[in-house]
Design an enzyme around this catalytic site. Structure first.
Site, PDB file in Angstrom:
ATOM      1  N   SER A 145       0.844  -1.190   0.000  1.00  0.00           N
ATOM      2  CA  SER A 145       0.000   0.000   0.000  1.00  0.00           C
ATOM      3  C   SER A 145       0.878   1.238   0.000  1.00  0.00           C
ATOM      4  O   SER A 145       2.061   1.183   0.390  1.00  0.00           O
ATOM      5  CB  SER A 145      -0.887   0.011   1.254  1.00  0.00           C
ATOM      6  OG  SER A 145      -1.582   1.232   1.393  1.00  0.00           O
ATOM      7  N   TYR A 158      -2.249  -0.903  10.304  1.00  0.00           N
ATOM      8  CA  TYR A 158      -2.313  -1.122   8.853  1.00  0.00           C
ATOM      9  C   TYR A 158      -1.017  -0.659   8.190  1.00  0.00           C
ATOM     10  O   TYR A 158      -0.419  -1.388   7.391  1.00  0.00           O
ATOM     11  CB  TYR A 158      -3.504  -0.364   8.274  1.00  0.00           C
ATOM     12  CG  TYR A 158      -3.690  -0.547   6.791  1.00  0.00           C
ATOM     13  CD1 TYR A 158      -4.219  -1.731   6.274  1.00  0.00           C
ATOM     14  CD2 TYR A 158      -3.350   0.463   5.897  1.00  0.00           C
ATOM     15  CE1 TYR A 158      -4.389  -1.904   4.904  1.00  0.00           C
ATOM     16  CE2 TYR A 158      -3.525   0.303   4.537  1.00  0.00           C
ATOM     17  CZ  TYR A 158      -4.041  -0.878   4.039  1.00  0.00           C
ATOM     18  OH  TYR A 158      -4.214  -1.041   2.688  1.00  0.00           O
TER      19      TYR A 158
END
Length: 273
Positions: A145, A158
């Site tokens: 990401s 995350y």
């Protein structure tokens, strides 16, 4: 008719019942691959499979459980005889887990759950991909990401997990190269991609479009990304077009990580330009 770029290849995509994972499955299928669509949402997974041809099968796979990986790997070996591509896509943001997700107030159980899915799931996916590919080579693509490159104060677990995916990808690439396995491993780093994962942030109703527009204004290309934007990048890394590419990272973020948001305004163009 021309053959697809993945004609006859056997691919496994995790977290593939919707969003980016499903777009990857559809892309691979269109390019001639035999695809194993895996997820923990059996209804969505089977529904997605039924819309495609008999070259797509559904496999239930909780990526955080090694026994699930063992079962799926044995099934692939028995029924397919080989595996050519693995896309480790399954992930959770943590925003639906109990408690806040910032560095000061997070709950340890939530932190561990995010890492179990996002990091352990990728590590296990690479482990079993290597075992299935080491005699004939293959491609592993790990979905990291933008959050794996920069800090995200409101989603610390995350960001941490995706940063670890970025680094583990390079370890896997070097390990496989050193042993002459012919296995390439690369990571893809999506930015603002409009998928169901964004629903807790975007919400519903009239304000949803306002929030989408606000995120789009922060993207140099002026829009949020589509799942197929990521799928096309994954296709490149999974195909022979990237035969000399391993241990790298590909940003699919509309230019966010180029640093445009922090850049000074452009000077006026000279007259005549």
């Amino acid at each position: 008719m021309a053959k697809g770029r993945l004609e006859g290849r056997v691919a496994l995509v995790t977290g593939a019942a919707r969003g980016i994972g499903l777009a990857i499955v559809e892309c691979f299928h269109a390019e001639g691959a035999i695809v194993l669509l895996s997820d923990i949402d059996d209804d969505l997974g089977r529904a997605a499979t039924s819309r495609l041809s008999d070259r797509v099968d559904y496999q239930r796979l909780d990526v955080s459980r090694e026994e699930d990986w063992q079962r799926v790997a044995e099934e692939i070996g028995r029924t397919r005889g080989r595996l050519d591509i693995v896309v480790n896509n399954a992930a959770i943001t943590g925003l639906l887990e109990p408690g806040p997700q910032d560095p000061e107030h997070f709950e340890l159980a939530s932190w561990r759950r995010v890492h179990a899915v996002n990091l352990d799931g990728v590590a296990l996916g690479c482990k079993y991909a290597i075992r299935l590919m080491r005699h004939h080579g293959g491609a592993i693509v790990n979905i990291s990401s933008r959050s794996g490159i920069v800090g995200i104060p409101g989603a610390a677990a995350y960001a941490s997990s995706k940063a670890a995916v970025r680094n583990h990808t390079k370890s896997v690439a070097l390990y496989c190269a050193a042993r002459g396995y012919g296995i390439r491993c690369n990571s893809v780093h999506p930015g603002s991609i409009l998928t169901p994962m964004w629903d807790p942030i975007l919400g519903q109703g009239a304000d949803r479009e306002i929030r989408i527009a606000a995120f789009a204004r922060e993207v140099p290309l002026g829009r949020m990304g589509r799942p197929d934007d990521v799928a096309q990048a994954v296709l490149y890394l999974a195909s022979e077009a990237s035969a000399y590419v391993t241990g790298t990272e590909l940003h699919v973020d509309g230019g966010i990580l180029a640093g445009a948001a922090a850049a000074p305004p452009l000077p006026s163009a000279p007259e005549g330009d």
